[in-house]
Design a protein around this motif. Structure first.
Motif, PDB file in Angstrom:
ATOM      1  N   LEU A 214      -3.258  -3.327   8.072  1.00 53.30           N
ATOM      2  CA  LEU A 214      -2.891  -2.416   7.582  1.00 53.30           C
ATOM      3  C   LEU A 214      -1.760  -1.272   7.837  1.00 53.30           C
ATOM      4  O   LEU A 214      -0.757  -0.732   7.452  1.00 53.30           O
ATOM      5  CB  LEU A 214      -4.384  -1.309   6.533  1.00 53.30           C
ATOM      6  N   LEU A 215      -2.439  -1.079   9.390  1.00 51.96           N
ATOM      7  CA  LEU A 215      -1.229   0.303   9.648  1.00 51.96           C
ATOM      8  C   LEU A 215       0.128  -0.352   9.504  1.00 51.96           C
ATOM      9  O   LEU A 215       1.433   0.365   9.513  1.00 51.96           O
ATOM     10  CB  LEU A 215      -1.561   0.140  11.477  1.00 51.96           C
TER      11      LEU A 215
ATOM     12  N   ILE B 150      -5.326   5.897   8.460  1.00 50.62           N
ATOM     13  CA  ILE B 150      -5.678   4.280   8.336  1.00 50.62           C
ATOM     14  C   ILE B 150      -6.513   3.967   9.534  1.00 50.62           C
ATOM     15  O   ILE B 150      -6.491   4.013  10.857  1.00 50.62           O
ATOM     16  CB  ILE B 150      -4.013   3.704   8.912  1.00 50.62           C
TER      17      ILE B 150
ATOM     18  N   ILE C 135       1.207   9.382  10.412  1.00 48.23           N
ATOM     19  CA  ILE C 135      -0.067   8.232  10.529  1.00 48.23           C
ATOM     20  C   ILE C 135      -1.287   8.548  11.939  1.00 48.23           C
ATOM     21  O   ILE C 135      -0.902   8.165  13.036  1.00 48.23           O
ATOM     22  CB  ILE C 135       0.359   6.725  10.722  1.00 48.23           C
TER      23      ILE C 135
ATOM     24  N   ASN D 285     -13.327   5.408   8.261  1.00 50.29           N
ATOM     25  CA  ASN D 285     -11.965   5.925   7.900  1.00 50.29           C
ATOM     26  C   ASN D 285     -12.146   7.520   7.652  1.00 50.29           C
ATOM     27  O   ASN D 285     -11.930   8.947   8.299  1.00 50.29           O
ATOM     28  CB  ASN D 285     -11.283   5.481   7.038  1.00 50.29           C
TER      29      ASN D 285
ATOM     30  N   CYS E  58     -11.507   0.725   2.346  1.00 45.89           N
ATOM     31  CA  CYS E  58     -10.378  -0.864   2.390  1.00 45.89           C
ATOM     32  C   CYS E  58     -11.745  -1.852   1.520  1.00 45.89           C
ATOM     33  O   CYS E  58     -11.592  -3.030   1.953  1.00 45.89           O
ATOM     34  CB  CYS E  58      -9.996  -1.095   4.032  1.00 45.89           C
TER      35      CYS E  58
ATOM     36  N   VAL F  62       2.055  -0.556   6.322  1.00 50.64           N
ATOM     37  CA  VAL F  62       2.652   1.062   5.843  1.00 50.64           C
ATOM     38  C   VAL F  62       3.111   1.128   6.353  1.00 50.64           C
ATOM     39  O   VAL F  62       4.454   1.858   5.795  1.00 50.64           O
ATOM     40  CB  VAL F  62       0.837   1.753   5.621  1.00 50.64           C
TER      41      VAL F  62
ATOM     42  N   TYR G 103       1.091  -1.249   0.273  1.00 52.08           N
ATOM     43  CA  TYR G 103      -0.142   0.099   0.214  1.00 52.08           C
ATOM     44  C   TYR G 103       0.850   1.511   0.229  1.00 52.08           C
ATOM     45  O   TYR G 103       0.913   1.732  -0.464  1.00 52.08           O
ATOM     46  CB  TYR G 103      -0.956  -0.254   1.251  1.00 52.08           C
TER      47      TYR G 103
END
Ligand SMILES: *Cc1c(COP(=O)(O)O)cnc(C)c1O
Ligand SMILES: [Zn+2]
Length: 362
Positions: free
Chosen positions: A227-228, A220, A250, A336, A356, A231, A203
């Motif tokens: 995902l966090l 995120i 972030i 999000n 997502c 990333v 990503y």
């Protein structure tokens, strides 16, 4: 690429082996790769998927090339000035989990695995089921009773055996772990298996290639943080290779009704205490006891980021606002955008919001 596992809690190292998934002390594994050396010329321009960054991933082409469905390479679309959405529901199984599942299942195939078990609130299980089928690996997915019918149908369609567990999301995970131990099967966990993050890190690589830099800020969502953390690892690799000059901030989003890590962040803790999930539309981020909370806290602090929580009304409202802009997302993804609306952005700050999960999943 030579890799090994290292316990995040006690530092013990282990050879990669399909049948260990946590340290004897109970800690989670990080994947240690040494320095990942990567440059713009190493992008495989002929591969229009996340595998264009395969040179940065410890996964052999022999295995992923038969399994891939073209996951990744999702578009960045302007929403308003300085704000873009990355449409990560444009994936084979309609959520970003395909990034991690394609990587994890390719690795499992490489290790000769024939049967996997996973537990999920829906999307991870769907992605694991789909890629396992392509790899000709049999698959049991543990799901909670309350899993949406559509997600349940999606898992079933891929031929996985569904094992429904009564109780909380944690009870579902416990049942899966017991079965892994008792049946001696591979735990294809998006939370515990470090190879999942080798997929989700793409990503970050994609945004870097699409923009030729990183935006100031990445929104995120966080349940288990797959995902966090992906990333975060991806951005660190880009930074170490001089491809970006700082880590983007972030901004981590949790649902107010299930926000253990946001709570720990606010009170300055290094680890998160379990909370009670009091129920949220954002079922995909409702994780009351996230196994990698300590690393997630480290990551957000490292990037000078912050946590924001969103309530049910904000989630529902955001879902219809996004649909009004053409993007039909599942409620978890609406969180999000709700988080973005609450974020106090400075002038000219560039932000990317991930979309997502697709709206038809719920
Ligand atoms: C899994 C998922 C999330 C949360 O990811 P975590 O890895 O649990 O942090 C967010 N949105 C969607 C659509 C998901 O499927
Ligand atoms: Zn340990």
């Amino acid at each position: 690429m030579n890799v090994h596992y290292q316990c995040h809690t006690c530092g013990t190292t282990y050879k990669v082996n399909p049948y260990i998934w946590k340290c004897t002390c109970g800690g989670v594994f990080d994947l240690i790769k040494g320095n990942v050396s990567f440059s713009a010329s190493m992008v495989d321009k002929n591969t229009p998927s996340m595998w264009r960054y395969n040179a940065a991933m410890p996964i052999d082409r022999t295995f992923w090339k038969n399994i891939t469905m073209g996951e990744g390479n999702t578009p960045l679309i302007p929403l308003e000035e300085n704000v873009q959405v990355k449409v990560d529901y444009m994936m084979p199984t309609l959520s970003f989990k395909d990034r991690g599942a394609a990587a994890l299942i390719s690795k499992a195939k490489e290790m000769g695995v024939e049967h996997v078990i996973a537990d999920s609130s829906g999307n991870a299980g769907t992605a694991i089921a789909a890629y396992a089928k392509r790899a000709n690996i049999s698959c049991d997915i543990f799901l909670g009773e309350g899993t949406s019918d559509k997600k349940m149908a999606q898992v079933k369609a891929h031929g996985a055996d569904i094992r429904v567990v009564k109780g909380s999301r944690e009870d579902v995970a416990e049942a899966a772990k017991r079965a892994v131990e008792e049946e001696g099967k591979f735990y294809a966990s998006h939370v515990y298996n470090p190879f999942f993050y080798e997929g989700t890190k793409t990503y970050a690589y994609e945004i870097w290639e699409q923009l030729d830099e990183m935006p100031d800020t990445l929104i995120i969502p966080v349940g288990n943080g797959t995902l966090l953390l992906g990333v975060y690892y991806g951005c660190k690799e880009l930074l170490e290779n001089g491809l970006i000059d700082k880590l983007p901030k972030i901004i981590a989003i949790q649902a107010e009704n299930c926000a253990p890590i946001a709570k720990a962040f606010t009170s300055g803790e290094q680890a998160a205490l379990p909370v009670e999930n009091t129920g949220t539309l954002a079922e995909g981020i409702a994780i009351a006891r996230p196994a990698r909370a300590a690393t997630i806290l480290e990551a957000v602090r490292q990037t000078d980021g912050q946590f924001l929580t969103v309530d049910e009304e904000e989630i529902a409202h955001s879902r219809s606002v996004l649909a009004g802009k053409g993007f039909y997302v599942e409620p978890t993804t609406a969180a999000n955008y709700a988080g973005f609306l609450k974020y106090n952005r400075s002038m000219n700050e560039k932000v990317i919001i991930p979309l997502c999960g697709a709206g038809i999943k719920v």
